[in-house]
Design a protein around this motif. Structure first.
Motif, PDB file in Angstrom:
ATOM      1  N   ILE A 107       0.828  -1.207   0.000  1.00  0.00           N
ATOM      2  CA  ILE A 107       0.000   0.000   0.000  1.00  0.00           C
ATOM      3  C   ILE A 107       0.865   1.261   0.000  1.00  0.00           C
ATOM      4  CG2 ILE A 107      -0.397   0.165   2.503  1.00  0.00           C
ATOM      5  CD1 ILE A 107      -3.344   0.915   1.722  1.00  0.00           C
ATOM      6  N   ILE A 108       2.021   1.192   0.640  1.00  0.00           N
ATOM      7  CA  ILE A 108       2.960   2.317   0.583  1.00  0.00           C
ATOM      8  C   ILE A 108       3.428   2.517  -0.858  1.00  0.00           C
ATOM      9  CG2 ILE A 108       5.277   3.093   1.269  1.00  0.00           C
ATOM     10  CD1 ILE A 108       4.665   1.815   4.046  1.00  0.00           C
ATOM     11  N   GLU A 109       3.747   1.432  -1.532  1.00  0.00           N
ATOM     12  CA  GLU A 109       4.155   1.510  -2.946  1.00  0.00           C
ATOM     13  C   GLU A 109       3.038   2.100  -3.804  1.00  0.00           C
ATOM     14  OE1 GLU A 109       6.314   1.323  -6.336  1.00  0.00           O
ATOM     15  OE2 GLU A 109       7.155   0.567  -4.460  1.00  0.00           O
ATOM     16  N   LEU A 110       1.805   1.738  -3.518  1.00  0.00           N
ATOM     17  CA  LEU A 110       0.656   2.227  -4.274  1.00  0.00           C
ATOM     18  C   LEU A 110       0.410   3.722  -4.045  1.00  0.00           C
ATOM     19  CD1 LEU A 110      -1.867   1.504  -6.049  1.00  0.00           C
ATOM     20  CD2 LEU A 110      -3.076   1.113  -3.879  1.00  0.00           C
ATOM     21  N   LEU A 111       0.483   4.165  -2.792  1.00  0.00           N
ATOM     22  CA  LEU A 111       0.130   5.547  -2.447  1.00  0.00           C
ATOM     23  C   LEU A 111       1.293   6.524  -2.551  1.00  0.00           C
ATOM     24  CD1 LEU A 111      -2.165   4.883   0.651  1.00  0.00           C
ATOM     25  CD2 LEU A 111      -2.819   5.078  -1.760  1.00  0.00           C
ATOM     26  N   LYS A 112       2.513   6.010  -2.466  1.00  0.00           N
ATOM     27  CA  LYS A 112       3.726   6.829  -2.558  1.00  0.00           C
ATOM     28  C   LYS A 112       3.696   8.060  -1.631  1.00  0.00           C
ATOM     29  CE  LYS A 112       5.708   5.171  -6.779  1.00  0.00           C
ATOM     30  NZ  LYS A 112       5.174   3.871  -6.587  1.00  0.00           N
ATOM     31  N   PRO A 113       3.590   7.830  -0.333  1.00  0.00           N
ATOM     32  CA  PRO A 113       3.585   8.959   0.601  1.00  0.00           C
ATOM     33  C   PRO A 113       4.940   9.662   0.624  1.00  0.00           C
ATOM     34  CG  PRO A 113       3.777   6.904   1.804  1.00  0.00           C
ATOM     35  CD  PRO A 113       3.529   6.540   0.363  1.00  0.00           C
ATOM     36  N   ASP A 114       4.915  10.909   1.096  1.00  0.00           N
ATOM     37  CA  ASP A 114       6.143  11.681   1.233  1.00  0.00           C
ATOM     38  C   ASP A 114       6.860  11.358   2.535  1.00  0.00           C
ATOM     39  OD1 ASP A 114       5.808  13.512  -1.159  1.00  0.00           O
ATOM     40  OD2 ASP A 114       3.916  13.820  -0.102  1.00  0.00           O
ATOM     41  N   LEU A 115       6.090  10.936   3.533  1.00  0.00           N
ATOM     42  CA  LEU A 115       6.654  10.637   4.841  1.00  0.00           C
ATOM     43  C   LEU A 115       5.852   9.513   5.471  1.00  0.00           C
ATOM     44  CD1 LEU A 115       8.688  11.605   7.082  1.00  0.00           C
ATOM     45  CD2 LEU A 115       6.801  13.003   7.973  1.00  0.00           C
ATOM     46  N   ILE A 116       6.552   8.513   5.999  1.00  0.00           N
ATOM     47  CA  ILE A 116       5.879   7.485   6.788  1.00  0.00           C
ATOM     48  C   ILE A 116       6.264   7.703   8.238  1.00  0.00           C
ATOM     49  CG2 ILE A 116       5.623   5.792   4.928  1.00  0.00           C
ATOM     50  CD1 ILE A 116       8.011   4.267   6.179  1.00  0.00           C
ATOM     51  N   VAL A 117       5.316   7.451   9.121  1.00  0.00           N
ATOM     52  CA  VAL A 117       5.569   7.606  10.549  1.00  0.00           C
ATOM     53  C   VAL A 117       5.133   6.347  11.283  1.00  0.00           C
ATOM     54  CG1 VAL A 117       5.395  10.121  10.521  1.00  0.00           C
ATOM     55  CG2 VAL A 117       3.369   8.773  10.978  1.00  0.00           C
ATOM     56  N   LYS A 118       5.848   6.062  12.348  1.00  0.00           N
ATOM     57  CA  LYS A 118       5.526   4.951  13.234  1.00  0.00           C
ATOM     58  C   LYS A 118       5.703   5.446  14.660  1.00  0.00           C
ATOM     59  CE  LYS A 118       4.999   1.063  11.920  1.00  0.00           C
ATOM     60  NZ  LYS A 118       3.724   0.392  11.682  1.00  0.00           N
ATOM     61  N   GLY A 119       5.250   4.639  15.609  1.00  0.00           N
ATOM     62  CA  GLY A 119       5.417   4.972  17.016  1.00  0.00           C
ATOM     63  C   GLY A 119       6.867   4.870  17.442  1.00  0.00           C
ATOM     64  N   GLY A 120       7.172   5.500  18.552  1.00  0.00           N
ATOM     65  CA  GLY A 120       8.545   5.614  19.042  1.00  0.00           C
ATOM     66  C   GLY A 120       9.257   4.321  19.348  1.00  0.00           C
ATOM     67  N   ASP A 121       8.553   3.200  19.375  1.00  0.00           N
ATOM     68  CA  ASP A 121       9.206   1.923  19.661  1.00  0.00           C
ATOM     69  C   ASP A 121       9.815   1.285  18.411  1.00  0.00           C
ATOM     70  OD1 ASP A 121       6.636   1.513  18.656  1.00  0.00           O
ATOM     71  OD2 ASP A 121       6.303  -0.318  19.809  1.00  0.00           O
ATOM     72  N   TYR A 122       9.691   1.924  17.266  1.00  0.00           N
ATOM     73  CA  TYR A 122      10.254   1.391  16.021  1.00  0.00           C
ATOM     74  C   TYR A 122      11.603   2.021  15.707  1.00  0.00           C
ATOM     75  CZ  TYR A 122       5.929  -0.966  14.730  1.00  0.00           C
ATOM     76  OH  TYR A 122       4.848  -1.811  14.693  1.00  0.00           O
ATOM     77  N   ASP A 123      12.518   1.198  15.229  1.00  0.00           N
ATOM     78  CA  ASP A 123      13.777   1.690  14.674  1.00  0.00           C
ATOM     79  C   ASP A 123      13.535   1.832  13.173  1.00  0.00           C
ATOM     80  OD1 ASP A 123      16.296   2.182  13.672  1.00  0.00           O
ATOM     81  OD2 ASP A 123      17.233   0.414  14.567  1.00  0.00           O
ATOM     82  N   MET A 124      13.318   3.038  12.732  1.00  0.00           N
ATOM     83  CA  MET A 124      12.930   3.297  11.348  1.00  0.00           C
ATOM     84  C   MET A 124      13.980   2.813  10.349  1.00  0.00           C
ATOM     85  SD  MET A 124       9.953   4.395  11.866  1.00  0.00           S
ATOM     86  CE  MET A 124       9.378   4.923  10.262  1.00  0.00           C
ATOM     87  N   GLU A 125      15.227   2.818  10.745  1.00  0.00           N
ATOM     88  CA  GLU A 125      16.303   2.412   9.830  1.00  0.00           C
ATOM     89  C   GLU A 125      16.258   0.924   9.495  1.00  0.00           C
ATOM     90  OE1 GLU A 125      18.085   4.675   8.223  1.00  0.00           O
ATOM     91  OE2 GLU A 125      16.927   6.129   9.383  1.00  0.00           O
TER      92      GLU A 125
END
Length: 161
Positions: A107-125
């Motif tokens: 769905i991220i590939e489909l919508l192509k957002p400019d920014l994705i966000v998650k809660g603070g317990d995620y290591d985004m890298e």
């Protein structure tokens, strides 16, 4: 007749088409989750995410997707449709959609957002979603928890009382 806020709930394809037609303001902020029992942690997080851009899209795991996450045989407690409607009623959300896969990558590939966000317990890298959104020039950020709340903890508390 459906409440007007339910107009914010769109299928992934409907939302992608609206984005493609330029009907959705950029930057587009994207987050996802189960949001089974809406609590203060959820609404604080979504409000913080909404401050990052004019459009916040929330993708909700479908019921089958939630069951595969191993949250318990009886989860989700609320259906996809009910969870989406509650999220749509929030002023902080622009659009609500859903996904049936185990991860939101498609769905991220489909919508192509400019920014994705998650809660603070995620290591985004470490998330594949981060690499995906960066492949078209987007970025990813973790929002620190303002309130340490958990649907799983609430369910446990309810069952003990």
């Amino acid at each position: 007749m459906l409440p007007t806020f339910e107009q914010k709930v769109r299928s992934p394809q409907e939302l992608a088409a609206a984005i493609g037609r330029g009907e959705v303001s950029r930057p587009l902020i994207f987050t996802n989750g189960v949001f089974d029992i809406l609590h203060r942690g959820h609404v604080s997080y979504l409000d913080a995410a909404a401050q990052l851009g004019p459009t916040l899209v929330v993708a909700v795991n479908t019921d089958d997707s939630v069951r595969r996450l191993g949250k318990g045989d009886d989860r989700p407690l609320n259906t996809t449709e009910d969870r989406a409607a509650l999220l749509a009623a929030l002023a902080s959300t622009s659009f609500i959609t859903y996904f049936a896969e185990d991860t939101p990558e498609a769905i991220i590939e489909l919508l192509k957002p400019d920014l994705i966000v998650k809660g603070g317990d995620y290591d985004m890298e470490t998330l594949p979603e981060t690499a995906l959104v960066r492949s078209w020039g987007g970025d990813a950020v973790a929002i620190p928890f303002a309130f340490n709340r958990s649907t799983t903890a609430l369910v446990r508390k309810i069952r003990l009382d």
